[in-house]
Design an enzyme around this catalytic site. Structure first.
Site, PDB file in Angstrom:
ATOM      1  CD  GLU A 187       4.368   0.409   6.836  1.00 14.89           C
ATOM      2  OE1 GLU A 187       5.320   0.627   7.592  1.00 14.89           O
ATOM      3  OE2 GLU A 187       3.896   1.300   6.090  1.00 14.89           O
ATOM      4  CG  ASP A 201      -0.205   0.037   2.547  1.00 19.23           C
ATOM      5  OD1 ASP A 201       0.817  -0.646   2.682  1.00 19.23           O
ATOM      6  OD2 ASP A 201      -0.663   0.762   3.451  1.00 19.23           O
TER       7      ASP A 201
END
Ligand SMILES: [Zn+2]
Length: 414
Positions: free
Chosen positions: A179, A84
């Site tokens: 994350e 991400d």
């Protein structure tokens, strides 16, 4: 044209074009389905390389194994990066630009000329003159955090597949979602992964290894004042809002705050306040590199509350501490070889290795405490979470070389 043996550039340019922004407000996992688009692409590329167990699970994690080719019993090492990008800056329609043989002049991003990357504001650019710098176009982040890491791991994997003469133990590849919203390890299956040690490829400057993070607690103060009708309050009212104000005003002004500390210093940081005259909730985060430092700061905050309460004899403060995360060094100190081999692998590239500490937490600190010791190796990403984000192809190539060196060191020392 330079000879970039790992071909990190073409992989990186492919991955950053896939929007993988995560969403802190989502309750689903992964927080955004689109992260799986990149995950799926990576699985296809891993399968094409001949890594036959590569797969994507329902939560958006990618797992893959490069089997051992060594007769020795070697520890299983995992390399990990996150899929991400930050919710702080758009990651849609990223148009990466390669600035070949960068000459040190300001880089003006064409789609918003007010976005300028200057040598004077990015000290790490000093060492990049003559290198190929990749930036976004001015309206989005680049996504080098952490697609640089992904490109480096993928390139190293492809290189190992093509060069079976390089001896190594079993290597696990792990790509994680979410994350950036602090949930990257929430659904990871460490038993399935089956690694002994891991490295995140998610650090900044060339040559750095981060093996230390903050230890973190949250503190909530529930301040209970004495509430009365303001017209009949004489000698009775103890306003919880004013008590909270006094506590905040008594905090140290020149130390122990995020704005007055750096390096290895910790802090006490108020983050949220809510309430009425009767009751106020005041939240803090406490940060330090040691648990004793956390306790010291919590004791100081408690003493401040006691001091302030002397002026409000009928009020009280409940002091609630919640553990958030711990310095990964507590774990890594038990396995000094994990960091030492990484430093050796970096130096083998002919560059200076440097240990750094992170003023924050990482997925690696969580993984370390979940039983998978996991320091963080540089990926070359800079000015992340912003439109000025940049990475150099040369740094990504070196990071891939570090991975190759590192798996060989683990095999040689086994
Ligand atoms: Zn990152």
């Amino acid at each position: 044209m330079k000879n970039h043996i790992f071909d990190t550039q073409s992989r990186f340019l492919r991955y950053v074009r896939v929007d993988t922004q995560s969403d802190p407000n989502a309750e689903t996992f992964p927080s955004t389905e689109k992260q799986k688009n990149l995950a799926q692409l990576l699985v296809e590329e891993l399968l094409e390389m001949g890594i036959s167990d590569a797969h994507l699970d329902e939560f958006g994690y990618v797992y893959a194994t490069i089997p051992s080719n060594s007769p020795k019993k070697v520890a299983t090492i995992c390399f990990c990066s996150h899929l991400d990008t930050s919710p702080d800056c758009s990651g849609a329609n990223v148009k990466p630009i390669v600035h070949h043989d960068w000459d040190g002049k300001d880089i003006i991003l064409p789609e918003d000329p007010t976005q300028i990357i200057k040598l004077t504001e990015h000290p790490d650019l000093e060492a990049q003159i003559g290198n190929d710098i990749i930036t976004a176009s001015g309206t989005t982040l680049l996504g080098a955090d952490n697609k640089a890491g992904i490109a480096e791991i993928m390139s190293a994997a492809a290189f190992l597949q093509k060069n079976p003469q390089i001896k190594h133990g079993a290597i696990k590849i792990l790509f994680t979602p979410d994350e950036e919203v602090g949930r990257g390890t929430e659904k990871v299956d460490l038993e399935k992964l089956g690694a002994d040690f891991a490295y995140t490829m998610d650090g900044e400057s060339l040559g750095t290894l981060e093996d230390e993070t903050f230890s973190a607690d949250g503190v909530s103060l529930i301040i209970k004042g004495v509430s009365t009708h303001p017209g009949f309050a004489f000698g009775k009212l103890e306003n919880a809002l004013k008590i909270a104000g006094d506590i905040l005003a008594t905090l140290p002004k020149h130390s122990l705050s995020p704005e007055t500390t750096q390096g290895m210093e910790g802090f006490i940081h108020p983050t949220q306040i809510s309430g009425i005259q009767e009751e106020v909730k005041l939240d803090f985060i406490i940060r330090d590199f040691s648990v004793s430092g956390l306790i010291e700061k919590e004791t100081l905050l408690q003493n401040i509350c006691q001091e302030v309460l002397k002026r409000y004899p009928h009020s009280q403060v409940d002091f609630r501490v919640t553990e958030q995360y711990r310095n990964m060094k507590e774990i890594l100190n038990q396995y000094p070889e994990v960091s030492n081999y990484a430093l050796e692998a970096i130096e083998k590239c002919g560059i200076k290795a440097e240990k750094r500490s992170i003023r924050g937490g990482t997925d690696g600190s969580r993984l370390s405490f979940m039983g998978l010791p996991c320091p963080n190796i540089f990926a070359g990403e800079h000015a992340f979470h912003s439109k000025l984000e940049w990475v150099s192809v040369e740094d990504m190539e070196t990071a891939s070389q570090v991975i190759i060196n590192l798996v060989q060191i683990w095999e040689q020392k086994a």
